[in-house]
Design an enzyme around this catalytic site. Structure first.
Site, PDB file in Angstrom:
ATOM      1  N   ARG A 143       2.065 -17.312 -56.036  1.00 35.93           N
ATOM      2  CA  ARG A 143       3.343 -17.782 -56.569  1.00 35.93           C
ATOM      3  C   ARG A 143       3.364 -17.628 -58.077  1.00 35.93           C
ATOM      4  NH1 ARG A 143       1.629 -21.481 -52.925  1.00 35.93           N
ATOM      5  NH2 ARG A 143       0.982 -22.947 -54.533  1.00 35.93           N
ATOM      6  N   GLY A 145       3.700 -19.646 -60.527  1.00 36.15           N
ATOM      7  CA  GLY A 145       2.916 -20.589 -61.315  1.00 36.15           C
ATOM      8  C   GLY A 145       1.513 -20.779 -60.812  1.00 36.15           C
ATOM      9  N   CYS A 146       1.034 -19.879 -59.953  1.00 39.52           N
ATOM     10  CA  CYS A 146      -0.253 -20.092 -59.297  1.00 39.52           C
ATOM     11  C   CYS A 146      -1.322 -19.184 -59.867  1.00 39.52           C
ATOM     12  CB  CYS A 146      -0.122 -19.854 -57.798  1.00 39.52           C
ATOM     13  SG  CYS A 146      -1.654 -20.115 -56.903  1.00 39.52           S
ATOM     14  N   GLY A 147      -2.457 -19.771 -60.253  1.00 45.50           N
ATOM     15  CA  GLY A 147      -3.545 -18.964 -60.769  1.00 45.50           C
ATOM     16  C   GLY A 147      -4.665 -18.732 -59.785  1.00 45.50           C
ATOM     17  N   CYS A 149      -4.051 -18.933 -56.094  1.00 48.59           N
ATOM     18  CA  CYS A 149      -3.504 -18.838 -54.742  1.00 48.59           C
ATOM     19  C   CYS A 149      -4.313 -17.842 -53.924  1.00 48.59           C
ATOM     20  CB  CYS A 149      -2.047 -18.386 -54.787  1.00 48.59           C
ATOM     21  SG  CYS A 149      -0.954 -19.579 -55.557  1.00 48.59           S
TER      22      CYS A 149
END
Length: 299
Positions: A143, A145-147, A149
């Site tokens: 996603r 904002g995902c580092g 995922c």
């Protein structure tokens, strides 16, 4: 990309010889035309109090899936701004520990895929074999904002090797010079108010590179990729980010070798722990009226 000139996220990154061999990135093929990074949409502005609503137009940031493929093996699909994708591929590869240097990449090809760009990274055989052997292939879409995922186990979290060397102190005047110049290097955010930025400043605070993206991790990966392509020395500057300072941002900066990170927003507890582990200086809540130093070597 000449130093002393802010490079905004509007096209290919710097083409200076990267560390590890100038021929490592000789084969870079891109789309014939860069996908747009923003588009104009219609909306209705409604006042808080009395008054009539009005139809307006404004620009919004483009967000689309970017597929990252190593050789024949799909690795991840990241929601990102479709700009500076070569920089993104290089920086992401380093911070994911897929590569150790730009010489590990033989070529990059950016093609139009179904729903978004497909970035294929051609690794040297040794690194491709290591990637397949480790089987650290993400199993989901990352996603915006995902580092982390798609990482299945805690042991799979992206942790950089411990930094070598100390982080020479950065003068407060340099920090605020960098902050003052940052807004001028964010044309996409100026148009949309929807993107993050990651910047590299020289030790005197002069901004050298800026990269923007709808994802804060992506912006930092793009910056790191651009710095690697430019052959930048991590000891000769510091990172500035417009987002909160979470542990993934610290790990990415450490993977590049940066000793100081300055953030406009606040840090998290794990970011502070990892910064101490790496011997890094973390400056956060950096605003016009001052900043806070949360970690520094020897403290």
């Amino acid at each position: 990309m000449p130093w002393g000139e802010v490079a905004v996220s509007a096209g290919p990154g710097p083409s200076a010889s990267p560390p590890g061999g100038a021929s490592a990135l000789a084969q870079i093929e891109t789309l014939d035309g860069d996908p747009p990074t923003s588009r104009e949409v219609e909306a209705r502005r409604v006042p808080a109090g009395e008054g009539r609503a009005e139809e307006v137009s404004r620009r919004v940031a483009v967000e689309m899936p970017v597929s990252l493929v190593y050789g024949f093996q799909p690795y991840a699909v990241m929601m990102a701004t479709p700009a500076d994708l070569e920089d993104f591929a290089i920086g992401f590869s380093l911070t994911e520990d897929v590569i150790r240097a730009t010489a590990d990449i033989r070529g990059i090809q950016v093609e139009e895929g179904e729903g978004g760009p497909v970035v294929t990274i051609d690794l040297v055989p040794e690194r491709l074999h290591a990637l397949l052997a480790n089987r650290r292939l993400r199993n989901t879409v990352g996603r915006t904002g995902c580092g982390v995922c798609g990482v299945e186990e805690v042991s799979g979290l992206p942790l950089a090797a411990r930094r070598d060397g100390s982080a020479p102190p950065i003068a407060r005047e340099a920090i605020h010079r960098a902050l003052a110049g940052l807004s001028g290097g964010q044309p996409l955010n100026a148009a949309t108010r929807a993107t993050h930025a990651a910047a590299w400043a020289a030790r005197d605070g002069q901004l050298m590179l800026v990269r923007e993206d709808v994802g804060r991790h992506n912006a930092l990966d793009k910056l790191i990729g651009a710095l690697l392509r430019a052959g930048a020395d991590p000891a000769e500057g510091f990172v500035v980010i417009t987002s909160r300072l979470s542990f993934e941002m610290v790990e990415k900066a450490a993977a590049f070798g940066a000793g100081t990170v300055v953030a406009i927003s606040a840090p998290t507890s794990l970011a502070l722990d990892r910064a101490r582990h790496h011997g890094m200086t973390l400056v956060a809540i950096a605003r016009d009226d001052g900043h806070m130093v949360f970690t520094e070597p020897g403290a």
